[in-house]
Design a protein around this motif. Structure first.
Motif, PDB file in Angstrom:
ATOM      1  N   UNK A  91       0.856  -1.184   0.000  1.00 33.36           N
ATOM      2  CA  UNK A  91       0.000   0.000   0.000  1.00 33.36           C
ATOM      3  C   UNK A  91       0.892   1.234   0.000  1.00 33.36           C
ATOM      4  N   UNK A  92       0.973   1.884  -1.138  1.00 32.95           N
ATOM      5  CA  UNK A  92       1.763   3.111  -1.278  1.00 32.95           C
ATOM      6  C   UNK A  92       0.941   4.280  -0.751  1.00 32.95           C
ATOM      7  N   UNK A  93       1.157   4.608   0.507  1.00 32.08           N
ATOM      8  CA  UNK A  93       0.396   5.686   1.120  1.00 32.08           C
ATOM      9  C   UNK A  93       1.247   6.911   1.441  1.00 32.08           C
ATOM     10  N   UNK A  94       2.542   6.741   1.609  1.00 34.80           N
ATOM     11  CA  UNK A  94       3.402   7.881   1.954  1.00 34.80           C
ATOM     12  C   UNK A  94       3.259   8.978   0.905  1.00 34.80           C
ATOM     13  N   UNK A  95       3.048  10.207   1.365  1.00 32.33           N
ATOM     14  CA  UNK A  95       2.885  11.327   0.444  1.00 32.33           C
ATOM     15  C   UNK A  95       2.581  12.586   1.219  1.00 32.33           C
ATOM     16  N   UNK A  96       2.155  13.620   0.504  1.00 36.07           N
ATOM     17  CA  UNK A  96       1.805  14.845   1.188  1.00 36.07           C
ATOM     18  C   UNK A  96       1.828  16.054   0.271  1.00 36.07           C
ATOM     19  N   UNK A  97       1.149  17.099   0.732  1.00 38.78           N
ATOM     20  CA  UNK A  97       1.118  18.373   0.014  1.00 38.78           C
ATOM     21  C   UNK A  97       1.743  19.444   0.902  1.00 38.78           C
ATOM     22  N   UNK A  98       2.449  20.374   0.281  1.00 42.31           N
ATOM     23  CA  UNK A  98       3.103  21.444   1.029  1.00 42.31           C
ATOM     24  C   UNK A  98       2.782  22.784   0.378  1.00 42.31           C
ATOM     25  N   UNK A  99       1.888  23.538   1.000  1.00 45.93           N
ATOM     26  CA  UNK A  99       1.546  24.863   0.517  1.00 45.93           C
ATOM     27  C   UNK A  99       0.513  24.867  -0.599  1.00 45.93           C
ATOM     28  N   UNK A 100       0.133  26.093  -0.978  1.00 45.47           N
ATOM     29  CA  UNK A 100      -0.834  26.318  -2.062  1.00 45.47           C
ATOM     30  C   UNK A 100      -0.293  27.367  -3.029  1.00 45.47           C
ATOM     31  N   UNK A 101       0.990  27.257  -3.344  1.00 47.59           N
ATOM     32  CA  UNK A 101       1.643  28.258  -4.186  1.00 47.59           C
ATOM     33  C   UNK A 101       1.084  28.260  -5.609  1.00 47.59           C
TER      34      UNK A 101
ATOM     35  N   UNK B  21       1.692  23.917   7.414  1.00 49.30           N
ATOM     36  CA  UNK B  21       2.828  24.019   8.342  1.00 49.30           C
ATOM     37  C   UNK B  21       2.383  24.202   9.788  1.00 49.30           C
ATOM     38  N   UNK B  22       1.383  23.428  10.195  1.00 50.31           N
ATOM     39  CA  UNK B  22       0.955  23.442  11.584  1.00 50.31           C
ATOM     40  C   UNK B  22      -0.061  24.498  11.947  1.00 50.31           C
ATOM     41  N   UNK B  23      -0.544  25.264  10.980  1.00 49.35           N
ATOM     42  CA  UNK B  23      -1.544  26.304  11.252  1.00 49.35           C
ATOM     43  C   UNK B  23      -2.909  25.641  11.427  1.00 49.35           C
ATOM     44  N   UNK B  24      -3.314  25.444  12.688  1.00 47.13           N
ATOM     45  CA  UNK B  24      -4.542  24.717  12.993  1.00 47.13           C
ATOM     46  C   UNK B  24      -5.775  25.427  12.454  1.00 47.13           C
ATOM     47  N   UNK B  25      -5.817  26.744  12.540  1.00 48.60           N
ATOM     48  CA  UNK B  25      -6.984  27.490  12.071  1.00 48.60           C
ATOM     49  C   UNK B  25      -7.206  27.290  10.573  1.00 48.60           C
ATOM     50  N   UNK B  26      -6.128  27.357   9.796  1.00 50.67           N
ATOM     51  CA  UNK B  26      -6.240  27.139   8.352  1.00 50.67           C
ATOM     52  C   UNK B  26      -6.664  25.697   8.057  1.00 50.67           C
ATOM     53  N   UNK B  27      -6.089  24.761   8.778  1.00 54.10           N
ATOM     54  CA  UNK B  27      -6.417  23.353   8.557  1.00 54.10           C
ATOM     55  C   UNK B  27      -7.879  23.076   8.871  1.00 54.10           C
ATOM     56  N   UNK B  28      -8.369  23.603   9.988  1.00 56.50           N
ATOM     57  CA  UNK B  28      -9.758  23.383  10.375  1.00 56.50           C
ATOM     58  C   UNK B  28     -10.728  24.027   9.385  1.00 56.50           C
ATOM     59  N   UNK B  29     -10.336  25.154   8.823  1.00 52.61           N
ATOM     60  CA  UNK B  29     -11.204  25.869   7.880  1.00 52.61           C
ATOM     61  C   UNK B  29     -11.481  25.050   6.621  1.00 52.61           C
ATOM     62  N   UNK B  30     -10.556  24.162   6.269  1.00 58.41           N
ATOM     63  CA  UNK B  30     -10.733  23.330   5.075  1.00 58.41           C
ATOM     64  C   UNK B  30     -12.004  22.496   5.184  1.00 58.41           C
ATOM     65  N   UNK B  31     -12.314  22.032   6.403  1.00 59.55           N
ATOM     66  CA  UNK B  31     -13.434  21.109   6.600  1.00 59.55           C
ATOM     67  C   UNK B  31     -14.644  21.779   7.252  1.00 59.55           C
ATOM     68  N   UNK B  32     -14.608  23.085   7.398  1.00 67.75           N
ATOM     69  CA  UNK B  32     -15.692  23.801   8.081  1.00 67.75           C
ATOM     70  C   UNK B  32     -17.007  23.672   7.327  1.00 67.75           C
ATOM     71  N   UNK B  33     -18.063  23.360   8.047  1.00 66.11           N
ATOM     72  CA  UNK B  33     -19.400  23.337   7.462  1.00 66.11           C
ATOM     73  C   UNK B  33     -19.713  22.146   6.596  1.00 66.11           C
TER      74      UNK B  33
END
Length: 246
Positions: free
Chosen positions: A77-87, A188-200
């Motif tokens: 199962x190739x799961x390792x990955x990730x996104x960094x930023x929204x440049x 980069x650890x910004x909880x407010x931004x992360x939570x906003x992604x799933x708001x509502x």
């Protein structure tokens, strides 16, 4: 003698990887878990009765040491990955884009190449790659991640072609919005931004995707699930989300 099939899960210290390891263990697999965060990895392995081994898919020596410890592999199962930023492309942090390419694309290629001989030798091997809807539909702010996930998808789809006639199945699972550490890492650890992604809205959970992984992994040997897109009911594409006013 233990006759259980061996499943290897990368990026298994949290999120979809950890949930997949647990789901596969529940489905009867003996699970080998790989990730960089070894303390958390050991905790997950203890919960599912698996084996924890340190693994950094971006490092050739780490992959070699990891594979050296594995005598058999029936499922990867190739799961390792990730996104960094929204440049945007105009403001691209190319170091971040390089990191995304290294972990999502070269990391997937590296561990798949290393374990492929064992997968073929198993007589009923399987590769399941956790991609993203970012591999299917471009979206604003996703240029670097879109590029990496499109490339990872290409590797997976070409692998399916290359292995035609061999006893190895290949599947690509592309989730939409899943509430894990994904957004927290991206911002980069910004909880407010992360939570906003799933708001509502109600996103998928890691366990939702893990159930899909286990289902794919337990199909009969002659059945190949080529591609699956899994999204929450509240989402129909990148950025196309229903959000309640509450």
């Amino acid at each position: 003698m233990d006759t259980r099939k061996i499943a290897v899960v990368t990026g298994a210290s949290s999120g979809i990887g950890a949930a997949s390891a647990k789901a596969l263990a529940a489905a009867g697999f003996d699970v080998v878990l790989g990730a960089r965060r070894t303390e958390r990895l050991s905790e997950v392995a203890a919960e599912c009765g698996g084996t924890a081994l340190p693994l950094d898919v971006t490092d050739e020596a780490s992959v070699a040491a990891f594979v050296f410890e594995i005598g058999r592999c029936d499922l990867l199962v190739n799961n390792a990955g990730g996104a960094f930023g929204l440049d945007t492309s105009a403001e691209a942090d190319l170091d971040a884009w390089q990191r995304m390419y290294d972990v999502n694309v070269l990391g997937t290629a590296r561990i798949t190449k290393a374990l492929l001989p064992l997968l073929v030798a198993s007589g009923d091997g399987q590769v399941v790659t956790i991609g993203s809807i970012a591999a299917r539909v471009p979206y604003q702010g996703g240029a670097g991640y879109n590029a990496a996930k499109h490339a990872e998808a290409a590797i997976t789809r070409v692998l399916r072609i290359e292995l035609l006639g061999q006893p190895v199945r290949v599947c690509e699972i592309d989730p939409g919005m899943v509430e894990t550490e994904f957004s927290l890492v991206r911002f980069e650890g910004d909880r407010a931004k992360a939570d906003a992604v799933y708001a509502g809205m109600t996103p998928l959970t890691a366990e939702d995707v893990a159930e899909t992984v286990a289902w794919v992994a337990t199909r009969p040997p002659h059945v190949n699930i080529d591609q699956i897109t899994v999204m929450p009911r509240d989402q129909i594409g990148p950025g196309i989300v229903h959000r309640s006013a509450d």
